[in-house]
Design a protein around this motif. Structure first.
Motif: not given
Length: 388
Positions: A45-72
């Motif tokens: 935002k300090s260099h460009q106008d408009g919207t460059g962010l496609v998706q925020d990483y905070k939406d849906g971050a998971v850790i671990g093999f089992i959790q990833v399966l649940f979020k497939a």
């Protein structure tokens, strides 16, 4: 040129933001579109106008093999959205920052569709899943590494790479928070002038729920010791979380347990010691210079799987850089309140032990090189894109 950058977690957002600063500096006409977080978005935002962010990483971050399966299903939708967006936007290069579970799929897709692919901050194939080396060779045009111990590894594997130092040094030394006074830090956060212990539980919900119960048991036990009864414990909360993620453990302890957001560096700097979930935070603690013990506990099934895959001696980047134990790691069953208490007391009471750790920190900083890594990487990327 058009740069499409994908960062999937807090550390990637930090490094991505500094990389973007370098790209804008070296290429004033840079057009950037990205997956990331608040830090990357602020630079955009300090260099460009408009919207460059496609998706925020905070939406849906998971850790671990089992959790990833649940979020497939959610993951499948994210891949579809990403692939469609890349095809529509047509970047000159796709820049992937760590986050291998997602980014390797993107690398394959981008390569097969004719896009140049850079990987910044190498996936930790030296720790586990070495079979991914084949994917690096096939789908990545240039790898940009950030740790000195990766140089001989990727040289042996015949993977072409660029090494310009580690961007964390810039992130810390250039942070406006790092040089603020203790008085200002206490006043800003309505804290009493008492010695504190920093607690880092990680950024993902699974990490927090695994770490916080032991952290709170440790805090309770330490306060029962007369000489430590005045201590306070500051939970350096991940920017992707909310206070509700911590309250079930901190409730009833508000007098001596505080939760602070977006202030990791001053929390580290103004604490007597830190108990740190393994990851980038541990290296940040070492570079800032606060004595620490690293702790990690995951779901038993995830830990059992990881033990079969991970082949390195240490889980902490600082210890890996030195090739020896600079600070103790309490992993899984060894991560108990009593063990944390014993180690923290040693950090506070044993001057020789603490001084040896701080000497190791100085070696870590020296091994990572000087300042300017992010700008140097940006310059190297642009050179790679513009060469004949």
């Amino acid at each position: 040129m058009r740069y499409y950058i994908i960062a999937g977690e807090a550390s990637g957002d930090l490094h991505g933001s500094n990389l973007m600063k370098g790209l804008y500096s070296q290429d004033p006409e840079a057009d950037i579109r990205f997956w990331g977080g608040d830090l990357m978005n602020a630079v955009y935002k300090s260099h460009q106008d408009g919207t460059g962010l496609v998706q925020d990483y905070k939406d849906g971050a998971v850790i671990g093999f089992i959790q990833v399966l649940f979020k497939a299903k959610a993951y499948a939708n994210r891949f579809k959205r990403c692939f469609t967006d890349i095809l529509s936007w047509k970047p000159d290069v796709v820049i992937l920052i760590d986050y291998p579970g997602f980014n390797f799929r993107v690398a394959e897709f981008a390569h097969k569709n004719g896009f140049k692919v850079f990987y910044y901050i190498a996936p930790k194939v030296w720790a586990s899943r070495e079979g991914r080396i084949k994917k690096l060779r096939e789908y990545v045009d240039r790898l940009f590494i950030v740790f000195p111990f990766e140089i001989p590894y990727f040289t042996r594997k015949n993977i072409s790479f660029v090494y310009k130092g580690n961007p964390l040094i810039d992130a810390i030394d250039m942070s406006p928070d790092i040089n603020g006074s203790r008085e200002d830090f206490l006043t800003r956060n309505n804290l009493e002038d008492r010695p504190s212990i920093a607690l880092f539980a990680g950024s993902r919900n699974g990490e927090i729920s695994s770490m916080m119960p032991t952290f709170m048991e440790f805090a309770d036990k330490m306060r029962e010791i007369p000489e430590y009864s005045a201590y306070q414990f500051i939970v350096a909360a991940a920017p992707s979380r909310s206070i509700s993620d911590y309250e079930q453990w901190t409730k009833g302890r508000e007098e001596y347990v505080k939760v602070l957001f977006n202030q990791s560096y001053p929390v580290i700097r103004h604490s007597e010691a830190a108990v740190v979930n393994s990851g980038t935070a541990s290296l940040e603690v070492a570079l800032i210079g606060t004595p620490q013990v690293v702790a990690y506990k995951g779901m038993p099934i995830n830990f059992a799987i990881a033990k079969q895959i991970i082949k390195i001696r240490f889980i902490s980047l600082g210890n890996l850089i030195l090739g020896r134990t600079c600070f103790r790691e309490l992993i899984q069953d060894y991560f108990t309140a009593d063990n944390v208490l014993q180690e923290v007391r040693r950090l506070l009471e044993d001057k020789e032990y603490r001084d040896n750790m701080l000497a190791g920190y100085a070696e870590i900083r020296q091994a990572l090189g000087g300042s300017g890594a992010s700008a140097a990487v940006a310059d190297a990327m642009i050179s790679e894109l513009t060469k004949e």
